[in-house]
Write a protein that holds these residues in place. Structure first.
Motif, short mmCIF file in Angstrom:
data_model
loop_
_atom_site.label_atom_id
_atom_site.label_comp_id
_atom_site.label_asym_id
_atom_site.label_seq_id
_atom_site.Cartn_x
_atom_site.Cartn_y
_atom_site.Cartn_z
N ASN A 162 0.61 -4.24 -5.57
CA ASN A 162 -0.63 -3.72 -6.16
C ASN A 162 -1.71 -3.49 -5.11
OD1 ASN A 162 -0.15 -3.60 -9.14
ND2 ASN A 162 0.40 -5.73 -8.78
N ARG A 163 -1.79 -4.40 -4.12
CA ARG A 163 -2.81 -4.27 -3.07
C ARG A 163 -2.62 -2.99 -2.26
NH1 ARG A 163 -5.26 -2.90 0.43
NH2 ARG A 163 -6.49 -3.97 2.03
N PHE A 164 -1.36 -2.63 -2.01
CA PHE A 164 -1.09 -1.48 -1.15
C PHE A 164 -0.54 -0.29 -1.93
CE2 PHE A 164 -0.97 -5.25 1.54
CZ PHE A 164 -1.87 -4.88 2.51
N ASP A 165 -0.71 -0.32 -3.24
CA ASP A 165 -0.28 0.81 -4.07
C ASP A 165 -1.10 2.05 -3.69
OD1 ASP A 165 1.02 2.23 -6.11
OD2 ASP A 165 -0.65 1.87 -7.48
N GLY A 166 -0.42 3.12 -3.38
CA GLY A 166 -1.10 4.35 -3.00
C GLY A 166 -1.48 4.43 -1.54
N VAL A 167 -1.29 3.34 -0.80
CA VAL A 167 -1.59 3.34 0.64
C VAL A 167 -0.37 3.88 1.38
CG1 VAL A 167 -2.20 1.92 2.64
CG2 VAL A 167 -3.10 1.34 0.37
N PRO A 168 -0.54 4.92 2.20
CA PRO A 168 0.62 5.45 2.94
C PRO A 168 1.26 4.37 3.82
CG PRO A 168 -1.25 6.95 3.10
CD PRO A 168 -1.77 5.69 2.47
N THR A 169 2.57 4.48 3.97
CA THR A 169 3.31 3.48 4.74
C THR A 169 2.80 3.41 6.18
OG1 THR A 169 5.27 3.83 3.37
CG2 THR A 169 5.61 2.80 5.52
N ASP A 170 2.41 4.54 6.75
CA ASP A 170 1.89 4.52 8.13
C ASP A 170 0.62 3.67 8.23
OD1 ASP A 170 3.94 6.03 9.10
OD2 ASP A 170 2.85 7.93 9.03
N ASP A 171 -0.21 3.72 7.18
CA ASP A 171 -1.43 2.89 7.20
C ASP A 171 -1.08 1.40 7.07
OD1 ASP A 171 -2.85 5.20 7.43
OD2 ASP A 171 -3.53 5.26 5.34
N ILE A 172 -0.09 1.10 6.24
CA ILE A 172 0.34 -0.30 6.12
C ILE A 172 0.90 -0.78 7.46
CG2 ILE A 172 1.87 -1.91 4.92
CD1 ILE A 172 1.86 -0.02 2.54
#
Length: 197
Positions: A162-172
């Motif tokens: 949920n915290r990283f939902d919608g966050v591109p994998t490169d940003d993670i």
């Protein structure tokens, strides 16, 4: 970590069965049968451990599909959630945990293969490569894991998804690499006895 689940019991049974085949029994005296010692493998840093974590992440993300790189990043954040502003970390903080990034991908790949061999994870071939998702049977399987560790794992997987939902994998990946650099820096500046770094 001790997982007493139908899956682990089945795996254990397979190990014991293999042990019985490869370790012949011996009769020391009449009526005495020496049983083969069970070959208990260490579950830490194994395909079973990483496979269960990847499966838990995919169950919490269901019906979303993740590629391997996203699973690698989320797995790292689930284990060290406390360092990323989430709930307390699943595993104890260790100075050398930064090195986990270097070996995590291969372990998770093997874990995914193990879970796919049990029909708990499926994958789709897309134009961008393989994407993994939880099979319908995976939710009941994860719900059947009732140990304290399994409950904490599920809570942290839910937080990470949920915290990283919608966050591109490169940003993670940039986030985990910043953590990696910080931990590496902390390790390099650790003072050794005698005042040397």
């Amino acid at each position: 970590m001790r997982l007493l689940t139908p899956f682990s019991l089945r795996s254990r049974l397979k190990i014991d069965k293999a042990s019985a085949i490869t370790s012949p029994t011996k009769i020391d005296c009449y009526g005495c049968l020496e049983m083969p010692s069970p070959q208990v493998k260490n579950p830490f840093n194994s395909p079973l451990e990483t496979g269960v974590r990847a499966l838990t992440i995919l169950v919490e993300a269901h019906p979303a599909e993740y590629d391997l790189q996203r699973l690698v990043e989320l797995d790292y954040l689930v284990v060290h959630s406390g360092d990323a502003g989430g709930p307390a970390s699943l595993h104890a903080p260790l100075p050398l945990r930064a090195g986990e990034l270097l070996v995590r991908r291969g372990l998770i790949e093997k874990g995914l293969a193990l879970m796919m061999s049990r029909g708990l994870i499926r994958r789709n071939l897309t134009g961008e490569g393989f994407r993994y998702y939880a099979d319908d049977s995976a939710g009941p399987f994860i719900s059947a894991l009732t140990t304290r560790y399994a409950r904490q794992l599920r809570a942290r997987a839910n937080w990470a998804v949920n915290r990283f939902d919608g966050v591109p994998t490169d940003d993670i990946r940039r986030i985990t690499h910043r953590l990696f650099e910080r931990w590496s820096s902390e390790f390099q500046t650790t003072k050794l006895p005698g005042g040397t770094a």
